[in-house]
Design a protein around this motif. Sequence first.
Motif, PDB file in Angstrom:
ATOM      1  N   THR A 345       0.815  -1.233   0.000  1.00  0.00           N
ATOM      2  CA  THR A 345       0.000   0.000   0.000  1.00  0.00           C
ATOM      3  C   THR A 345       0.846   1.280   0.000  1.00  0.00           C
ATOM      4  O   THR A 345       0.288   2.367   0.101  1.00  0.00           O
ATOM      5  N   PHE A 346       2.180   1.180  -0.115  1.00  0.00           N
ATOM      6  CA  PHE A 346       2.985   2.400  -0.152  1.00  0.00           C
ATOM      7  C   PHE A 346       2.642   3.250  -1.373  1.00  0.00           C
ATOM      8  O   PHE A 346       2.730   4.478  -1.320  1.00  0.00           O
ATOM      9  N   GLU A 347       2.265   2.586  -2.459  1.00  0.00           N
ATOM     10  CA  GLU A 347       1.926   3.347  -3.662  1.00  0.00           C
ATOM     11  C   GLU A 347       0.715   4.243  -3.421  1.00  0.00           C
ATOM     12  O   GLU A 347       0.640   5.362  -3.942  1.00  0.00           O
ATOM     13  N   LEU A 348      -0.222   3.768  -2.619  1.00  0.00           N
ATOM     14  CA  LEU A 348      -1.405   4.577  -2.332  1.00  0.00           C
ATOM     15  C   LEU A 348      -1.041   5.804  -1.507  1.00  0.00           C
ATOM     16  O   LEU A 348      -1.550   6.899  -1.750  1.00  0.00           O
ATOM     17  N   ASP A 349      -0.149   5.629  -0.524  1.00  0.00           N
ATOM     18  CA  ASP A 349       0.271   6.769   0.297  1.00  0.00           C
ATOM     19  C   ASP A 349       1.054   7.781  -0.531  1.00  0.00           C
ATOM     20  O   ASP A 349       0.896   8.989  -0.350  1.00  0.00           O
ATOM     21  N   ALA A 350       1.910   7.300  -1.435  1.00  0.00           N
ATOM     22  CA  ALA A 350       2.695   8.219  -2.267  1.00  0.00           C
ATOM     23  C   ALA A 350       1.796   9.000  -3.228  1.00  0.00           C
ATOM     24  O   ALA A 350       1.974  10.210  -3.417  1.00  0.00           O
ATOM     25  N   ILE A 351       0.839   8.310  -3.834  1.00  0.00           N
ATOM     26  CA  ILE A 351      -0.097   8.982  -4.747  1.00  0.00           C
ATOM     27  C   ILE A 351      -0.953   9.979  -3.976  1.00  0.00           C
ATOM     28  O   ILE A 351      -1.186  11.108  -4.433  1.00  0.00           O
ATOM     29  N   ALA A 352      -1.418   9.579  -2.803  1.00  0.00           N
ATOM     30  CA  ALA A 352      -2.219  10.491  -1.979  1.00  0.00           C
ATOM     31  C   ALA A 352      -1.416  11.723  -1.593  1.00  0.00           C
ATOM     32  O   ALA A 352      -1.934  12.849  -1.623  1.00  0.00           O
ATOM     33  N   ALA A 353      -0.141  11.537  -1.225  1.00  0.00           N
ATOM     34  CA  ALA A 353       0.702  12.677  -0.860  1.00  0.00           C
ATOM     35  C   ALA A 353       0.828  13.659  -2.017  1.00  0.00           C
ATOM     36  O   ALA A 353       0.770  14.883  -1.820  1.00  0.00           O
ATOM     37  N   ALA A 354       0.974  13.143  -3.239  1.00  0.00           N
ATOM     38  CA  ALA A 354       1.116  14.011  -4.404  1.00  0.00           C
ATOM     39  C   ALA A 354      -0.162  14.801  -4.668  1.00  0.00           C
ATOM     40  O   ALA A 354      -0.109  16.019  -4.909  1.00  0.00           O
ATOM     41  N   PHE A 355      -1.301  14.138  -4.616  1.00  0.00           N
ATOM     42  CA  PHE A 355      -2.555  14.832  -4.906  1.00  0.00           C
ATOM     43  C   PHE A 355      -2.949  15.781  -3.781  1.00  0.00           C
ATOM     44  O   PHE A 355      -3.437  16.887  -4.034  1.00  0.00           O
ATOM     45  N   ILE A 356      -2.758  15.369  -2.539  1.00  0.00           N
ATOM     46  CA  ILE A 356      -3.049  16.267  -1.422  1.00  0.00           C
ATOM     47  C   ILE A 356      -2.122  17.473  -1.479  1.00  0.00           C
ATOM     48  O   ILE A 356      -2.509  18.591  -1.118  1.00  0.00           O
ATOM     49  N   GLY A 357      -0.897  17.258  -1.962  1.00  0.00           N
ATOM     50  CA  GLY A 357       0.069  18.344  -2.055  1.00  0.00           C
ATOM     51  C   GLY A 357      -0.128  19.290  -3.219  1.00  0.00           C
ATOM     52  O   GLY A 357       0.692  20.184  -3.421  1.00  0.00           O
ATOM     53  N   GLY A 358      -1.176  19.111  -3.998  1.00  0.00           N
ATOM     54  CA  GLY A 358      -1.497  20.086  -5.027  1.00  0.00           C
ATOM     55  C   GLY A 358      -1.331  19.626  -6.451  1.00  0.00           C
ATOM     56  O   GLY A 358      -1.503  20.424  -7.380  1.00  0.00           O
ATOM     57  N   ALA A 359      -0.976  18.362  -6.689  1.00  0.00           N
ATOM     58  CA  ALA A 359      -0.862  17.878  -8.065  1.00  0.00           C
ATOM     59  C   ALA A 359      -2.233  17.858  -8.729  1.00  0.00           C
ATOM     60  O   ALA A 359      -3.238  17.554  -8.088  1.00  0.00           O
ATOM     61  N   PRO A 391      -8.987   3.459  16.204  1.00  0.00           N
ATOM     62  CA  PRO A 391      -8.800   2.193  15.476  1.00  0.00           C
ATOM     63  C   PRO A 391      -8.348   2.441  14.047  1.00  0.00           C
ATOM     64  O   PRO A 391      -8.554   3.529  13.485  1.00  0.00           O
ATOM     65  N   SER A 392      -7.751   1.435  13.437  1.00  0.00           N
ATOM     66  CA  SER A 392      -7.180   1.583  12.100  1.00  0.00           C
ATOM     67  C   SER A 392      -8.233   1.934  11.057  1.00  0.00           C
ATOM     68  O   SER A 392      -7.949   2.694  10.121  1.00  0.00           O
ATOM     69  N   GLU A 393      -9.450   1.401  11.203  1.00  0.00           N
ATOM     70  CA  GLU A 393     -10.470   1.695  10.207  1.00  0.00           C
ATOM     71  C   GLU A 393     -10.862   3.173  10.229  1.00  0.00           C
ATOM     72  O   GLU A 393     -11.199   3.760   9.206  1.00  0.00           O
ATOM     73  N   ARG A 394     -10.796   3.807  11.410  1.00  0.00           N
ATOM     74  CA  ARG A 394     -11.110   5.228  11.485  1.00  0.00           C
ATOM     75  C   ARG A 394      -9.998   6.058  10.852  1.00  0.00           C
ATOM     76  O   ARG A 394     -10.262   7.080  10.210  1.00  0.00           O
ATOM     77  N   VAL A 395      -8.761   5.624  11.021  1.00  0.00           N
ATOM     78  CA  VAL A 395      -7.640   6.310  10.381  1.00  0.00           C
ATOM     79  C   VAL A 395      -7.792   6.250   8.863  1.00  0.00           C
ATOM     80  O   VAL A 395      -7.608   7.254   8.163  1.00  0.00           O
ATOM     81  N   MET A 396      -8.127   5.074   8.336  1.00  0.00           N
ATOM     82  CA  MET A 396      -8.319   4.921   6.897  1.00  0.00           C
ATOM     83  C   MET A 396      -9.457   5.800   6.407  1.00  0.00           C
ATOM     84  O   MET A 396      -9.394   6.389   5.318  1.00  0.00           O
ATOM     85  N   LEU A 397     -10.523   5.906   7.199  1.00  0.00           N
ATOM     86  CA  LEU A 397     -11.666   6.736   6.831  1.00  0.00           C
ATOM     87  C   LEU A 397     -11.260   8.195   6.697  1.00  0.00           C
ATOM     88  O   LEU A 397     -11.582   8.859   5.701  1.00  0.00           O
ATOM     89  N   LYS A 399      -8.193   9.475   6.267  1.00  0.00           N
ATOM     90  CA  LYS A 399      -7.251   9.660   5.162  1.00  0.00           C
ATOM     91  C   LYS A 399      -7.964   9.652   3.815  1.00  0.00           C
ATOM     92  O   LYS A 399      -7.636  10.436   2.911  1.00  0.00           O
ATOM     93  N   GLY A 400      -8.960   8.776   3.661  1.00  0.00           N
ATOM     94  CA  GLY A 400      -9.721   8.738   2.424  1.00  0.00           C
ATOM     95  C   GLY A 400     -10.497  10.019   2.190  1.00  0.00           C
ATOM     96  O   GLY A 400     -10.546  10.538   1.067  1.00  0.00           O
ATOM     97  N   LEU A 401     -11.090  10.558   3.250  1.00  0.00           N
ATOM     98  CA  LEU A 401     -11.847  11.800   3.126  1.00  0.00           C
ATOM     99  C   LEU A 401     -10.928  12.972   2.796  1.00  0.00           C
ATOM    100  O   LEU A 401     -11.288  13.850   2.003  1.00  0.00           O
ATOM    101  N   VAL A 402      -9.735  12.987   3.399  1.00  0.00           N
ATOM    102  CA  VAL A 402      -8.782  14.063   3.113  1.00  0.00           C
ATOM    103  C   VAL A 402      -8.351  14.014   1.650  1.00  0.00           C
ATOM    104  O   VAL A 402      -8.274  15.038   0.968  1.00  0.00           O
ATOM    105  N   LEU A 403      -8.075  12.819   1.138  1.00  0.00           N
ATOM    106  CA  LEU A 403      -7.682  12.675  -0.267  1.00  0.00           C
ATOM    107  C   LEU A 403      -8.809  13.127  -1.190  1.00  0.00           C
ATOM    108  O   LEU A 403      -8.583  13.869  -2.164  1.00  0.00           O
ATOM    109  N   LEU A 404     -10.027  12.703  -0.917  1.00  0.00           N
ATOM    110  CA  LEU A 404     -11.164  13.098  -1.743  1.00  0.00           C
ATOM    111  C   LEU A 404     -11.355  14.607  -1.718  1.00  0.00           C
ATOM    112  O   LEU A 404     -11.604  15.241  -2.760  1.00  0.00           O
TER     113      LEU A 404
END
Length: 423
Positions: A345-359, A391-397, A399-404
């Motif tokens: 899942t590192f690819e998901l974090d890297a892609i999220a970082a790029a888009f959250i960062g303004g790409a 819990p981990s599921e709340r963290v994922m929730l 992070k997903g909302l922030v990316l969206l």
Amino acid sequence: MSRTAPAKTGAAATADAAAAPPGAATPAGRPRLTVNVRQSGIYIAFALIVVLFAVLTGGDLLQPQNISNIIVQNSYILILAIGMILIIISGHIDLSVGSLVGVTGAIAAWLMVSHHVAWPVALLLTLVAGAAIGAWQGYWTAFFGIPSFIVTLAGMLLFRALTMTVLGNQGLGPFPDQVRTLSNGFTSGYLGNVGLGPLGGADLFSLLVGIVLVAGLAVSRWRTRATRLGYGQTVDPVPVFLLKIVAAGALIMAVTVQLARFHNLPWVLVLLAVLVLAYSLLTARSVFGRHVYAVGGNLQAAVLSGVRAKSVVFWLFVNMGVLSALAGIIFAGRLNQAGPTAGNTFELDAIAAAFIGGAAVQGGVGKVVGAITGGLIMGVINNGMSLMGAPSERVMLVKGLVLLAAVAFDVWTKRRAGSPLLR
């Protein structure tokens, strides 16, 4: 015989003032104190997220040891984000970086642990292997014409299978002390400690490094502003310009002081600083960097202008392979072993970082510093919610909302800029 154009009044003057770019002078000659929300929004959001979790964790988020942990624990994601932002700017995507982290970590372990290759040689060979893998994917994408989504999706499966083949489905370690020091170690106290009153003692060398960084940032920004003025380009008004410098300097010194109070500067932070500086200069000051933006912004226009688009894309994937190998070494060294599931899942974090960062989703837009900020936002969310016991599921929730929200903001700003009714 020249004639002076009549001054515009009424609705025409109002329209011209509204269409003027940020920092431009109004018809009355006064600078407009405006802020580019698209460029500055990510930094404002980062500050608000830090303040929020600092309050929710009772200040634990900003403790010296925790700040150091955030940097060390997210270092490999930040390294991947640097390469990913360039890939996305060019209009492509790389889904295989997580598997690349796993396979290059396995290659490093196979060389150093199983075959006792000297660690400098092993690290160099691992980086070469990463470059070769990047070249493989770059060839199919750039020259053969297969969409990068498909090429890297296939690579994600191929390299994960190769990782399991190399490791035999088990961990391999331990690594040499030098590799573990690069991942988890800290700089030595070369000049001793200095007292900071109620904050206690802090490493003097680390503080001096922070001061030099702030001075370098201020000089660089000032020279960039002077150059733009010389070419007649619009710039921020002096108050806004100084506010940005002070805010960035205060952030750098605050982080430096906290790190100096703990175990000095992490070596991986030094590595990250070098990478951020090098790639920021590459994208902003080099011909290759301008070509990357041109390819992502308008491929047809770039080709007609003489840009070798296929070559640019090819070398971007080679670069991504090298950075993935570096991240694989850092991650394996931090765990002190290479594992078959490393990089999941590192690819998901890297892609999220790029888009959250303004790409931008369509390519052509993005900055290295923005990608680093996006990665730190994800790291702060992970760390802050962990301190709160979420819990981990709340963290994922979250992070997903922030990316969206980040991508929705990008789409919204594009629509607003493209519609005269919404300007």
